[in-house]
Scaffold this motif. Structure first.
Motif, mmCIF file in Angstrom:
data_model
loop_
_atom_site.group_PDB
_atom_site.id
_atom_site.type_symbol
_atom_site.label_atom_id
_atom_site.label_comp_id
_atom_site.label_asym_id
_atom_site.label_seq_id
_atom_site.Cartn_x
_atom_site.Cartn_y
_atom_site.Cartn_z
ATOM 1 N N SER A 36 0.887 -1.209 -0.051
ATOM 2 C CA SER A 36 -0.135 0.101 0.024
ATOM 3 C C SER A 36 0.789 1.293 -0.107
ATOM 4 O O SER A 36 2.177 1.235 0.207
ATOM 5 N N GLY A 37 0.354 2.347 -0.306
ATOM 6 C CA GLY A 37 1.200 3.481 -0.512
ATOM 7 C C GLY A 37 1.590 3.844 -1.649
ATOM 8 O O GLY A 37 1.490 3.169 -2.562
ATOM 9 N N ASN A 38 2.600 4.651 -1.751
ATOM 10 C CA ASN A 38 3.500 5.333 -2.705
ATOM 11 C C ASN A 38 4.678 4.151 -2.987
ATOM 12 O O ASN A 38 5.552 4.295 -2.227
ATOM 13 N N ARG A 39 4.327 3.617 -4.112
ATOM 14 C CA ARG A 39 5.362 2.462 -4.386
ATOM 15 C C ARG A 39 6.802 3.283 -4.711
ATOM 16 O O ARG A 39 7.952 2.561 -4.378
ATOM 17 N N GLN A 40 6.851 4.118 -5.530
ATOM 18 C CA GLN A 40 8.018 4.874 -5.601
ATOM 19 C C GLN A 40 8.888 5.251 -4.539
ATOM 20 O O GLN A 40 10.133 5.002 -4.499
ATOM 21 N N LYS A 41 8.143 5.887 -3.675
ATOM 22 C CA LYS A 41 8.861 6.236 -2.473
ATOM 23 C C LYS A 41 9.276 5.133 -1.476
ATOM 24 O O LYS A 41 10.250 5.201 -0.859
ATOM 25 N N ARG A 42 8.722 4.069 -1.585
ATOM 26 C CA ARG A 42 9.100 2.745 -0.761
ATOM 27 C C ARG A 42 10.348 2.116 -1.384
ATOM 28 O O ARG A 42 11.012 1.815 -0.638
ATOM 29 N N ILE A 43 10.064 2.016 -2.735
ATOM 30 C CA ILE A 43 11.386 1.650 -3.435
ATOM 31 C C ILE A 43 12.545 2.355 -2.888
ATOM 32 O O ILE A 43 13.594 1.672 -2.819
ATOM 33 N N LYS A 44 12.374 3.728 -2.999
ATOM 34 C CA LYS A 44 13.537 4.678 -2.963
ATOM 35 C C LYS A 44 14.004 4.631 -1.573
ATOM 36 O O LYS A 44 15.283 4.322 -1.342
ATOM 37 N N ALA A 45 13.181 4.373 -0.622
ATOM 38 C CA ALA A 45 13.632 4.050 0.714
ATOM 39 C C ALA A 45 14.419 2.878 1.002
ATOM 40 O O ALA A 45 15.548 2.714 1.625
#
Length: 189
Positions: A36-45
Protein backbone atom coordinates in the motif's frame (compact mmCIF):
# COMPACT_ATOMS: atom_id res chain seq x y z
CA UNK A 1 34.40 0.89 -13.15
CA UNK A 2 34.90 3.07 -10.14
CA UNK A 3 34.44 2.52 -6.44
CA UNK A 4 31.52 4.60 -5.18
CA UNK A 5 31.68 6.90 -2.19
CA UNK A 6 28.95 8.54 -0.14
CA UNK A 7 28.97 11.42 -2.65
CA UNK A 8 27.60 8.95 -5.23
CA UNK A 9 24.53 8.10 -3.13
CA UNK A 10 22.03 9.96 -5.32
CA UNK A 11 23.43 8.40 -8.53
CA UNK A 12 23.41 4.85 -7.14
CA UNK A 13 19.95 5.17 -5.58
CA UNK A 14 18.62 6.55 -8.88
CA UNK A 15 20.08 3.60 -10.84
CA UNK A 16 18.57 1.14 -8.36
CA UNK A 17 15.17 2.84 -8.42
CA UNK A 18 15.06 3.00 -12.21
CA UNK A 19 16.01 -0.67 -12.48
CA UNK A 20 13.43 -1.97 -10.00
CA UNK A 21 10.47 0.41 -9.69
CA UNK A 22 8.59 -1.05 -12.68
CA UNK A 23 9.50 -4.70 -11.96
CA UNK A 24 6.26 -6.06 -10.55
CA UNK A 25 6.90 -9.81 -10.65
CA UNK A 26 7.16 -11.70 -7.37
CA UNK A 27 10.77 -11.25 -6.21
CA UNK A 28 12.78 -10.30 -3.12
CA UNK A 29 12.25 -6.57 -3.54
CA UNK A 30 8.49 -6.82 -3.98
CA UNK A 31 8.30 -9.25 -1.08
CA UNK A 32 9.88 -6.63 1.21
CA UNK A 33 8.18 -3.47 -0.09
CA UNK A 34 4.80 -2.79 1.50
CA UNK A 35 2.04 -2.99 -1.12
CA UNK A 36 0.00 0.00 0.00
CA UNK A 37 0.98 3.63 -0.38
CA UNK A 38 3.45 5.26 -2.73
CA UNK A 39 5.48 2.44 -4.34
CA UNK A 40 8.09 4.82 -5.76
CA UNK A 41 8.71 6.31 -2.32
CA UNK A 42 8.97 2.86 -0.71
CA UNK A 43 11.35 1.57 -3.40
CA UNK A 44 13.52 4.66 -2.92
CA UNK A 45 13.60 4.05 0.86
CA UNK A 46 14.71 0.44 0.25
CA UNK A 47 17.42 1.50 -2.19
CA UNK A 48 18.69 4.20 0.20
CA UNK A 49 18.90 1.54 2.91
CA UNK A 50 20.81 -0.81 0.61
CA UNK A 51 23.21 1.96 -0.40
CA UNK A 52 23.78 2.99 3.23
CA UNK A 53 24.39 -0.59 4.36
CA UNK A 54 26.78 -1.29 1.49
CA UNK A 55 28.75 1.93 1.92
CA UNK A 56 29.13 1.17 5.65
CA UNK A 57 29.67 -2.59 5.51
CA UNK A 58 30.87 -3.39 2.02
CA UNK A 59 31.73 -1.88 -1.33
CA UNK A 60 29.73 -0.27 -4.11
CA UNK A 61 30.95 -0.08 -7.69
CA UNK A 62 29.62 2.17 -10.46
CA UNK A 63 30.04 1.71 -14.19
CA UNK A 64 32.10 4.44 -15.82
CA UNK A 65 28.98 5.86 -17.50
CA UNK A 66 26.92 5.79 -14.27
CA UNK A 67 24.36 3.46 -15.87
CA UNK A 68 24.99 0.47 -13.61
CA UNK A 69 26.01 -0.39 -10.07
CA UNK A 70 26.77 -3.40 -7.95
CA UNK A 71 26.55 -3.55 -4.16
CA UNK A 72 28.50 -5.95 -1.97
CA UNK A 73 28.35 -6.62 1.76
CA UNK A 74 31.46 -8.08 3.33
CA UNK A 75 31.30 -7.02 6.95
CA UNK A 76 27.67 -6.36 7.94
CA UNK A 77 28.33 -6.41 11.64
CA UNK A 78 25.87 -5.57 14.38
CA UNK A 79 25.99 -1.87 15.32
CA UNK A 80 23.79 0.97 16.54
CA UNK A 81 23.95 2.56 13.08
CA UNK A 82 22.68 -0.68 11.54
CA UNK A 83 19.77 -0.84 14.01
CA UNK A 84 18.83 2.74 13.15
CA UNK A 85 18.94 1.99 9.41
CA UNK A 86 16.79 -1.12 9.87
CA UNK A 87 14.21 0.71 11.99
CA UNK A 88 14.00 3.44 9.37
CA UNK A 89 13.50 0.76 6.70
CA UNK A 90 10.61 -0.78 8.65
CA UNK A 91 8.91 2.60 9.00
CA UNK A 92 9.48 3.87 5.44
CA UNK A 93 9.33 0.74 3.30
CA UNK A 94 8.33 -2.55 4.92
CA UNK A 95 5.61 -1.46 7.32
CA UNK A 96 5.28 -2.77 10.84
CA UNK A 97 2.62 -5.31 9.81
CA UNK A 98 5.02 -6.93 7.29
CA UNK A 99 8.03 -7.05 9.60
CA UNK A 100 7.53 -10.64 10.76
CA UNK A 101 7.05 -11.82 7.17
CA UNK A 102 10.33 -10.14 6.18
CA UNK A 103 12.15 -11.52 9.24
CA UNK A 104 10.96 -15.02 8.28
CA UNK A 105 12.40 -14.45 4.80
CA UNK A 106 15.71 -13.26 6.24
CA UNK A 107 15.91 -16.37 8.42
CA UNK A 108 15.35 -18.56 5.36
CA UNK A 109 18.13 -16.76 3.49
CA UNK A 110 20.57 -17.06 6.39
CA UNK A 111 19.98 -20.81 6.53
CA UNK A 112 21.69 -21.06 3.15
CA UNK A 113 24.55 -18.63 3.68
CA UNK A 114 27.90 -20.36 3.25
CA UNK A 115 29.46 -21.55 6.51
CA UNK A 116 32.88 -20.15 5.58
CA UNK A 117 33.64 -16.42 5.26
CA UNK A 118 32.01 -14.93 2.18
CA UNK A 119 31.29 -11.67 0.41
CA UNK A 120 27.61 -11.11 -0.38
CA UNK A 121 26.88 -9.77 -3.84
CA UNK A 122 23.78 -8.06 -2.54
CA UNK A 123 22.33 -6.20 -5.48
CA UNK A 124 23.16 -5.34 -9.06
CA UNK A 125 21.29 -2.94 -11.31
CA UNK A 126 21.52 -1.44 -14.77
CA UNK A 127 19.16 1.35 -15.86
CA UNK A 128 16.49 -0.11 -18.18
CA UNK A 129 17.63 1.59 -21.40
CA UNK A 130 21.17 0.22 -20.94
CA UNK A 131 20.26 -3.37 -20.04
CA UNK A 132 21.63 -5.94 -22.47
CA UNK A 133 24.55 -3.73 -23.57
CA UNK A 134 27.28 -5.56 -21.61
CA UNK A 135 27.53 -3.04 -18.77
CA UNK A 136 26.41 -5.62 -16.21
CA UNK A 137 28.85 -8.28 -17.37
CA UNK A 138 31.75 -5.82 -17.35
CA UNK A 139 30.77 -4.46 -13.94
CA UNK A 140 30.48 -7.97 -12.51
CA UNK A 141 33.82 -9.13 -13.91
CA UNK A 142 35.70 -6.04 -12.78
CA UNK A 143 34.15 -6.04 -9.32
CA UNK A 144 34.90 -9.75 -8.88
CA UNK A 145 38.53 -8.94 -9.61
CA UNK A 146 38.45 -6.67 -6.55
CA UNK A 147 37.34 -9.69 -4.48
CA UNK A 148 39.71 -12.12 -6.17
CA UNK A 149 40.18 -15.38 -4.19
CA UNK A 150 37.18 -14.65 -1.94
CA UNK A 151 34.03 -16.73 -1.80
CA UNK A 152 31.23 -14.69 -3.41
CA UNK A 153 27.63 -15.53 -2.55
CA UNK A 154 24.46 -14.30 -4.27
CA UNK A 155 20.80 -15.19 -4.25
CA UNK A 156 18.54 -14.33 -7.14
CA UNK A 157 14.92 -14.85 -8.09
CA UNK A 158 14.60 -14.87 -11.87
CA UNK A 159 15.71 -17.49 -14.39
CA UNK A 160 17.34 -14.68 -16.42
CA UNK A 161 19.50 -13.61 -13.48
CA UNK A 162 20.27 -17.23 -12.64
CA UNK A 163 21.50 -17.74 -16.21
CA UNK A 164 23.52 -14.51 -16.10
CA UNK A 165 25.36 -15.63 -12.96
CA UNK A 166 25.96 -19.20 -14.15
CA UNK A 167 27.35 -17.82 -17.43
CA UNK A 168 29.78 -15.85 -15.26
CA UNK A 169 31.08 -18.93 -13.39
CA UNK A 170 28.70 -18.95 -10.43
CA UNK A 171 27.40 -22.34 -9.32
CA UNK A 172 23.89 -22.98 -8.01
CA UNK A 173 24.09 -24.86 -4.72
CA UNK A 174 20.45 -24.63 -3.65
CA UNK A 175 16.97 -23.69 -4.89
CA UNK A 176 13.82 -23.13 -2.91
CA UNK A 177 10.23 -22.18 -3.63
CA UNK A 178 9.15 -21.62 -0.02
CA UNK A 179 8.21 -17.99 -0.66
CA UNK A 180 5.93 -16.49 -3.30
CA UNK A 181 8.80 -16.68 -5.77
CA UNK A 182 11.77 -18.94 -6.55
CA UNK A 183 15.11 -18.36 -4.84
CA UNK A 184 18.38 -19.53 -6.35
CA UNK A 185 21.50 -19.59 -4.18
CA UNK A 186 24.85 -19.36 -5.97
CA UNK A 187 28.53 -19.07 -5.12
CA UNK A 188 31.78 -18.33 -6.92
CA UNK A 189 35.37 -18.62 -5.73
Amino acid sequence: MKKASFRDREIVVDILCQAFVDVLIPNSINYVVKNSGNRQKRIKALMEYQFDMSILYGTIFLSENNKGCILYLDNAKFSLKRIILELKLVLTCIGIENTFKVLKREKLLKNFHPKENFVHLWLMAIVPESQGTGIGTQLLKESLEYYKNKLIYVETTTPENRTFYTQNDFVIFHETFKLDYPLYFLTKV
